[in-house]
Design a protein around this motif. Structure first.
Motif, PDB file in Angstrom:
ATOM      1  N   ARG A  72      31.667  33.394  34.793  1.00  0.00           N
ATOM      2  CA  ARG A  72      32.126  32.228  35.552  1.00  0.00           C
ATOM      3  C   ARG A  72      33.053  31.349  34.711  1.00  0.00           C
ATOM      4  NH1 ARG A  72      26.681  32.313  37.582  1.00  0.00           N
ATOM      5  NH2 ARG A  72      26.037  30.834  35.970  1.00  0.00           N
ATOM      6  N   ARG A  76      36.944  30.517  35.563  1.00  0.00           N
ATOM      7  CA  ARG A  76      37.425  29.142  35.691  1.00  0.00           C
ATOM      8  C   ARG A  76      38.618  28.899  34.761  1.00  0.00           C
ATOM      9  NH1 ARG A  76      32.977  27.017  35.143  1.00  0.00           N
ATOM     10  NH2 ARG A  76      32.992  26.602  32.894  1.00  0.00           N
ATOM     11  N   HIS A  79      41.759  30.521  36.236  1.00  0.00           N
ATOM     12  CA  HIS A  79      42.336  29.722  37.319  1.00  0.00           C
ATOM     13  C   HIS A  79      43.096  28.517  36.763  1.00  0.00           C
ATOM     14  CE1 HIS A  79      39.239  31.314  40.465  1.00  0.00           C
ATOM     15  NE2 HIS A  79      40.170  32.196  40.149  1.00  0.00           N
ATOM     16  N   LYS A  80      42.521  27.877  35.744  1.00  0.00           N
ATOM     17  CA  LYS A  80      43.170  26.703  35.149  1.00  0.00           C
ATOM     18  C   LYS A  80      44.516  27.085  34.544  1.00  0.00           C
ATOM     19  CE  LYS A  80      42.360  22.991  31.818  1.00  0.00           C
ATOM     20  NZ  LYS A  80      41.393  22.430  30.819  1.00  0.00           N
TER      21      LYS A  80
END
Length: 265
Positions: A72, A76, A79-80
């Motif tokens: 996870r 994340r 995506h950032k």
């Protein structure tokens, strides 16, 4: 009791699924027959090895949770990074003419990628499809089944809920996961039924709908079920989908007998 009568019952005896009378007959035969006793010892040793391997394969507490959290976090961060790169790209093309060029480029990329993405989303992967003929043929190969007795453990292993199949005249002999190159695990249940002529056998494969396919089979409508009937070697098989699952019944019984089993299932 003859060897030909005793050997098919050894699996049932090992699972504790035989009636008291039949268990006594088999045990008496084992005392007198060295060959059957050797086979019984091998079976018990194999069962013990499976249990020992299962006990040793327990994962450390919290390991799966740590792995999930790591995945996870990486997702994340990915995506950032993507949004930061997109922001810099967008700010670099604030001129109206540049914006038109960017929009046209994005539209072209989307047009080119749409058929490919549609194929990925709608077309089943060839690695996820299992051939009914291969499943039938592998019944004779003991190495293709990983035995798992507990139904809840089997559901965890395959990764989907197992549907109940109504077979009131049959007794489950063993269950497990079918080992294949397909990415989708397939559950297998072996059943027996005692008749005057001896013990009859039936195997049932269960998988998510669309995983099991038959190339050569005859489609029939049976009690509201659209069933594909076929044969492979000495075996007859029936394949149909119901409640989001594929069911493949395999037996050495005749086709009329298999039809009757499917009607009641």
């Amino acid at each position: 009791m003859k060897c030909s009568d005793a050997r098919p019952l050894l699996d049932l005896l090992s699972d504790g699924a035989l009636e008291t009378k039949d268990s006594a007959l088999v045990l008496d035969h084992l005392k007198l027959c060295n060959e059957c006793q050797y086979e019984w010892n091998d079976l018990e040793q194999l069962r013990s090895s499976f249990q020992e391997a299962k006990d040793k394969s327990q994962l450390p507490a919290g390991l799966m949770e740590r792995i999930s959290q790591k995945l996870r976090d990486e997702e994340r961060d990915e995506h950032k990074r993507f949004f930061e790169q997109f922001k810099r790209f967008f700010e670099a093309y604030t001129h109206p003419a540049s914006m038109v060029a960017v929009a046209a480029t994005l539209a072209l990329i989307g047009f080119l990628l749409l058929p490919w993405m549609h194929q990925i989303n709608t077309g089943p992967s060839s690695m996820q499809i299992a051939s009914a003929d291969t499943l039938v043929e592998d019944l004779a190969s003991e190495g293709t089944l990983e035995p798992i007795i507990d139904r809840s453990e089997l559901a965890k292993k395959v990764g989907y809920d197992l549907k109940h199949v109504r077979l009131p005249e049959w007794q489950m002999n063993r269950s497990g996961v079918y080992k294949s190159q397909a990415t989708m695990p397939i559950a297998r249940f072996d059943f027996v039924r005692k008749e005057q002529s001896g013990y009859q056998r039936l195997s049932c494969y269960q998988a998510p709908q669309g995983v099991i396919q038959a190339k050569v089979a005859n489609l029939e409508n049976l009690e509201g079920k659209r069933v594909l009937f076929g044969s492979h070697g000495k075996f007859q098989f029936a394949l149909w989908s119901q409640n989001g699952r594929d069911y493949l019944f395999v037996t050495a019984l005749s086709k009329p007998q298999l039809e009757e089993i499917v009607r009641s299932a």
